[in-house]
Motif scaffolding. Sequence first.
Motif, PDB file in Angstrom:
ATOM      1  N   ILE A  81       0.589  -1.329   0.033  1.00 15.38           N
ATOM      2  CA  ILE A  81       0.013   0.166   0.220  1.00 15.38           C
ATOM      3  C   ILE A  81       0.930   1.355  -0.098  1.00 15.38           C
ATOM      4  CG2 ILE A  81      -1.419   1.393   1.369  1.00 15.38           C
ATOM      5  CD1 ILE A  81      -2.876  -1.285   2.005  1.00 15.38           C
ATOM      6  N   SER A  82       1.784   1.151   0.805  1.00 22.24           N
ATOM      7  CA  SER A  82       2.929   2.200   0.795  1.00 22.24           C
ATOM      8  C   SER A  82       3.442   2.684  -0.481  1.00 22.24           C
ATOM      9  CB  SER A  82       3.792   2.063   1.952  1.00 22.24           C
ATOM     10  OG  SER A  82       4.644   3.252   1.938  1.00 22.24           O
ATOM     11  N   LEU A  83       4.064   1.778  -0.855  1.00 21.19           N
ATOM     12  CA  LEU A  83       4.598   1.657  -2.357  1.00 21.19           C
ATOM     13  C   LEU A  83       3.552   2.159  -3.535  1.00 21.19           C
ATOM     14  CD1 LEU A  83       6.586  -1.612  -2.458  1.00 21.19           C
ATOM     15  CD2 LEU A  83       7.864   0.652  -2.519  1.00 21.19           C
ATOM     16  N   GLY A  84       2.322   1.544  -3.255  1.00 28.56           N
ATOM     17  CA  GLY A  84       1.342   2.281  -4.303  1.00 28.56           C
ATOM     18  C   GLY A  84       0.991   3.731  -4.341  1.00 28.56           C
ATOM     19  N   VAL A  85       0.889   4.004  -2.984  1.00 31.95           N
ATOM     20  CA  VAL A  85       0.701   5.624  -2.905  1.00 31.95           C
ATOM     21  C   VAL A  85       1.986   6.326  -3.186  1.00 31.95           C
ATOM     22  CG1 VAL A  85       0.173   7.193  -0.929  1.00 31.95           C
ATOM     23  CG2 VAL A  85      -0.998   5.132  -0.840  1.00 31.95           C
ATOM     24  N   GLY A  86       3.025   5.822  -2.904  1.00 32.07           N
ATOM     25  CA  GLY A  86       4.179   6.510  -3.423  1.00 32.07           C
ATOM     26  C   GLY A  86       4.431   6.897  -4.792  1.00 32.07           C
ATOM     27  N   TYR A  87       4.027   5.553  -5.486  1.00 28.02           N
ATOM     28  CA  TYR A  87       4.096   5.444  -6.963  1.00 28.02           C
ATOM     29  C   TYR A  87       2.963   6.474  -7.548  1.00 28.02           C
ATOM     30  CZ  TYR A  87       3.837   3.763 -11.831  1.00 28.02           C
ATOM     31  OH  TYR A  87       3.864   3.568 -12.991  1.00 28.02           O
ATOM     32  N   VAL A  88       1.818   6.478  -7.001  1.00 28.52           N
ATOM     33  CA  VAL A  88       0.613   7.281  -7.642  1.00 28.52           C
ATOM     34  C   VAL A  88       1.070   8.759  -7.292  1.00 28.52           C
ATOM     35  CG1 VAL A  88      -1.430   7.781  -7.258  1.00 28.52           C
ATOM     36  CG2 VAL A  88      -1.063   5.441  -7.476  1.00 28.52           C
ATOM     37  N   SER A  89       1.612   9.111  -6.245  1.00 28.13           N
ATOM     38  CA  SER A  89       1.719  10.292  -5.699  1.00 28.13           C
ATOM     39  C   SER A  89       3.043  10.824  -6.881  1.00 28.13           C
ATOM     40  CB  SER A  89       2.374  10.635  -4.399  1.00 28.13           C
ATOM     41  OG  SER A  89       3.545   9.858  -4.196  1.00 28.13           O
ATOM     42  N   GLN A  90       4.011  10.189  -7.117  1.00 28.75           N
ATOM     43  CA  GLN A  90       4.907  10.608  -8.042  1.00 28.75           C
ATOM     44  C   GLN A  90       4.463  10.908  -9.443  1.00 28.75           C
ATOM     45  OE1 GLN A  90       8.524   7.912  -7.380  1.00 28.75           O
ATOM     46  NE2 GLN A  90       9.007   8.793  -5.615  1.00 28.75           N
ATOM     47  N   LYS A  91       3.755   9.790  -9.781  1.00 31.09           N
ATOM     48  CA  LYS A  91       3.068   9.973 -11.326  1.00 31.09           C
ATOM     49  C   LYS A  91       2.157  11.189 -11.489  1.00 31.09           C
ATOM     50  CE  LYS A  91       5.347   6.862 -13.013  1.00 31.09           C
ATOM     51  NZ  LYS A  91       6.448   7.051 -14.143  1.00 31.09           N
ATOM     52  N   PHE A  92       1.254  11.375 -10.644  1.00 33.17           N
ATOM     53  CA  PHE A  92       0.324  12.391 -10.748  1.00 33.17           C
ATOM     54  C   PHE A  92       0.376  13.412 -10.064  1.00 33.17           C
ATOM     55  CE2 PHE A  92      -1.775   7.987 -11.284  1.00 33.17           C
ATOM     56  CZ  PHE A  92      -2.143   8.074 -12.589  1.00 33.17           C
ATOM     57  N   ILE A  93       1.225  13.723  -9.080  1.00 30.59           N
ATOM     58  CA  ILE A  93       1.674  15.140  -8.556  1.00 30.59           C
ATOM     59  C   ILE A  93       2.803  15.735  -9.115  1.00 30.59           C
ATOM     60  CG2 ILE A  93       1.702  16.247  -6.373  1.00 30.59           C
ATOM     61  CD1 ILE A  93      -0.095  14.189  -5.177  1.00 30.59           C
ATOM     62  N   PRO A  94       2.860  16.786  -9.727  1.00 29.53           N
ATOM     63  CA  PRO A  94       4.112  17.291 -10.166  1.00 29.53           C
ATOM     64  C   PRO A  94       4.959  17.640  -9.209  1.00 29.53           C
ATOM     65  CG  PRO A  94       2.156  18.489 -11.028  1.00 29.53           C
ATOM     66  CD  PRO A  94       1.792  17.572 -10.040  1.00 29.53           C
ATOM     67  N   LYS A  95       6.184  17.272  -9.418  1.00 32.16           N
ATOM     68  CA  LYS A  95       7.419  17.338  -8.243  1.00 32.16           C
ATOM     69  C   LYS A  95       7.666  19.021  -8.043  1.00 32.16           C
ATOM     70  CE  LYS A  95       9.539  13.090  -8.624  1.00 32.16           C
ATOM     71  NZ  LYS A  95      10.598  12.385  -8.871  1.00 32.16           N
ATOM     72  N   LYS A  96       7.530  19.627  -9.080  1.00 30.03           N
ATOM     73  CA  LYS A  96       7.778  21.120  -9.233  1.00 30.03           C
ATOM     74  C   LYS A  96       6.907  21.767  -8.482  1.00 30.03           C
ATOM     75  CE  LYS A  96      10.198  21.119 -13.395  1.00 30.03           C
ATOM     76  NZ  LYS A  96      10.364  21.526 -14.770  1.00 30.03           N
ATOM     77  N   VAL A  97       5.709  21.649  -8.271  1.00 31.00           N
ATOM     78  CA  VAL A  97       4.754  22.176  -7.339  1.00 31.00           C
ATOM     79  C   VAL A  97       4.805  21.967  -6.046  1.00 31.00           C
ATOM     80  CG1 VAL A  97       2.035  22.390  -7.298  1.00 31.00           C
ATOM     81  CG2 VAL A  97       2.978  22.244  -9.342  1.00 31.00           C
ATOM     82  N   ASN A  98       5.139  22.955  -5.348  1.00 32.45           N
ATOM     83  CA  ASN A  98       5.327  22.764  -3.794  1.00 32.45           C
ATOM     84  C   ASN A  98       3.981  22.913  -2.931  1.00 32.45           C
ATOM     85  OD1 ASN A  98       6.440  21.845  -1.502  1.00 32.45           O
ATOM     86  ND2 ASN A  98       7.570  23.820  -1.357  1.00 32.45           N
ATOM     87  N   SER A  99       2.980  22.244  -3.109  1.00 32.09           N
ATOM     88  CA  SER A  99       1.738  22.441  -2.831  1.00 32.09           C
ATOM     89  C   SER A  99       1.443  21.648  -1.537  1.00 32.09           C
ATOM     90  CB  SER A  99       0.427  21.893  -3.960  1.00 32.09           C
ATOM     91  OG  SER A  99       0.515  20.448  -4.157  1.00 32.09           O
ATOM     92  N   PHE A 100       0.293  22.051  -0.849  1.00 36.31           N
ATOM     93  CA  PHE A 100      -0.048  21.432   0.202  1.00 36.31           C
ATOM     94  C   PHE A 100      -0.462  19.897   0.023  1.00 36.31           C
ATOM     95  CE2 PHE A 100      -3.278  20.654   3.596  1.00 36.31           C
ATOM     96  CZ  PHE A 100      -2.530  20.652   4.645  1.00 36.31           C
ATOM     97  N   LEU A 101      -1.225  19.739  -0.947  1.00 34.77           N
ATOM     98  CA  LEU A 101      -1.422  18.396  -1.469  1.00 34.77           C
ATOM     99  C   LEU A 101      -0.415  17.547  -1.375  1.00 34.77           C
ATOM    100  CD1 LEU A 101      -3.868  16.444  -2.192  1.00 34.77           C
ATOM    101  CD2 LEU A 101      -3.689  17.160  -4.568  1.00 34.77           C
ATOM    102  N   ASN A 102       0.518  18.047  -2.186  1.00 40.25           N
ATOM    103  CA  ASN A 102       1.781  17.223  -2.567  1.00 40.25           C
ATOM    104  C   ASN A 102       2.363  16.895  -1.154  1.00 40.25           C
ATOM    105  OD1 ASN A 102       4.094  16.220  -3.659  1.00 40.25           O
ATOM    106  ND2 ASN A 102       4.736  17.816  -4.540  1.00 40.25           N
ATOM    107  N   LYS A 103       2.563  17.726  -0.214  1.00 38.61           N
ATOM    108  CA  LYS A 103       3.240  17.328   1.083  1.00 38.61           C
ATOM    109  C   LYS A 103       2.343  16.257   1.860  1.00 38.61           C
ATOM    110  CE  LYS A 103       5.462  21.875   1.695  1.00 38.61           C
ATOM    111  NZ  LYS A 103       5.427  23.303   2.388  1.00 38.61           N
ATOM    112  N   ILE A 104       0.805  16.581   1.713  1.00 41.18           N
ATOM    113  CA  ILE A 104      -0.024  15.349   2.432  1.00 41.18           C
ATOM    114  C   ILE A 104       0.111  14.177   1.843  1.00 41.18           C
ATOM    115  CG2 ILE A 104      -2.386  15.033   2.813  1.00 41.18           C
ATOM    116  CD1 ILE A 104      -3.030  17.689   2.980  1.00 41.18           C
ATOM    117  N   VAL A 105       0.188  14.081   0.764  1.00 44.72           N
ATOM    118  CA  VAL A 105       0.504  12.733  -0.066  1.00 44.72           C
ATOM    119  C   VAL A 105       1.714  12.190   0.210  1.00 44.72           C
ATOM    120  CG1 VAL A 105       0.277  11.415  -2.296  1.00 44.72           C
ATOM    121  CG2 VAL A 105      -1.440  13.275  -2.022  1.00 44.72           C
ATOM    122  N   HIS A 106       2.809  12.913   0.102  1.00 42.53           N
ATOM    123  CA  HIS A 106       4.194  12.197   0.606  1.00 42.53           C
ATOM    124  C   HIS A 106       4.260  11.845   1.865  1.00 42.53           C
ATOM    125  CE1 HIS A 106       6.185  12.905  -3.349  1.00 42.53           C
ATOM    126  NE2 HIS A 106       5.724  13.872  -3.442  1.00 42.53           N
TER     127      HIS A 106
END
Length: 103
Positions: A70-95
């Motif tokens: 589950i942890s690997l899946g969430v990490g994979y999805v977060s890397q694929k669908f959330i841009p790394k350049k955007v330093n958003s609140f959502l990005n921090k929550i997912v990571h």
Amino acid sequence: MKAMKKDNLSIKLKTAISILEEKQKAEFRVLKTECETVINDFKPLNMMGQISRVITSEPNIKNGILNSLISLGVGYVSQKFIPKKVNSFLNKIVHFASNLKLA
């Protein structure tokens, strides 16, 4: 009388040899069967089956693997669908959620 005694000993000796040969053949068949069993147990497909039975029978191992997947899946999805350049609140929550250990 000596010839008869010699013939009798010869017959007994041949009988004993025959019995031992049959015993040796039976023991060899048992040994051969055991070797075939060991060889089959060490085939990769059978070893994977045995490992999977151990994993599914042990709840701690099963839960640990499930949590890791589950942890690997969430990490994979977060890397694929959330841009790394955007330093958003959502990005921090997912990571953060992907790094949590699920109980």
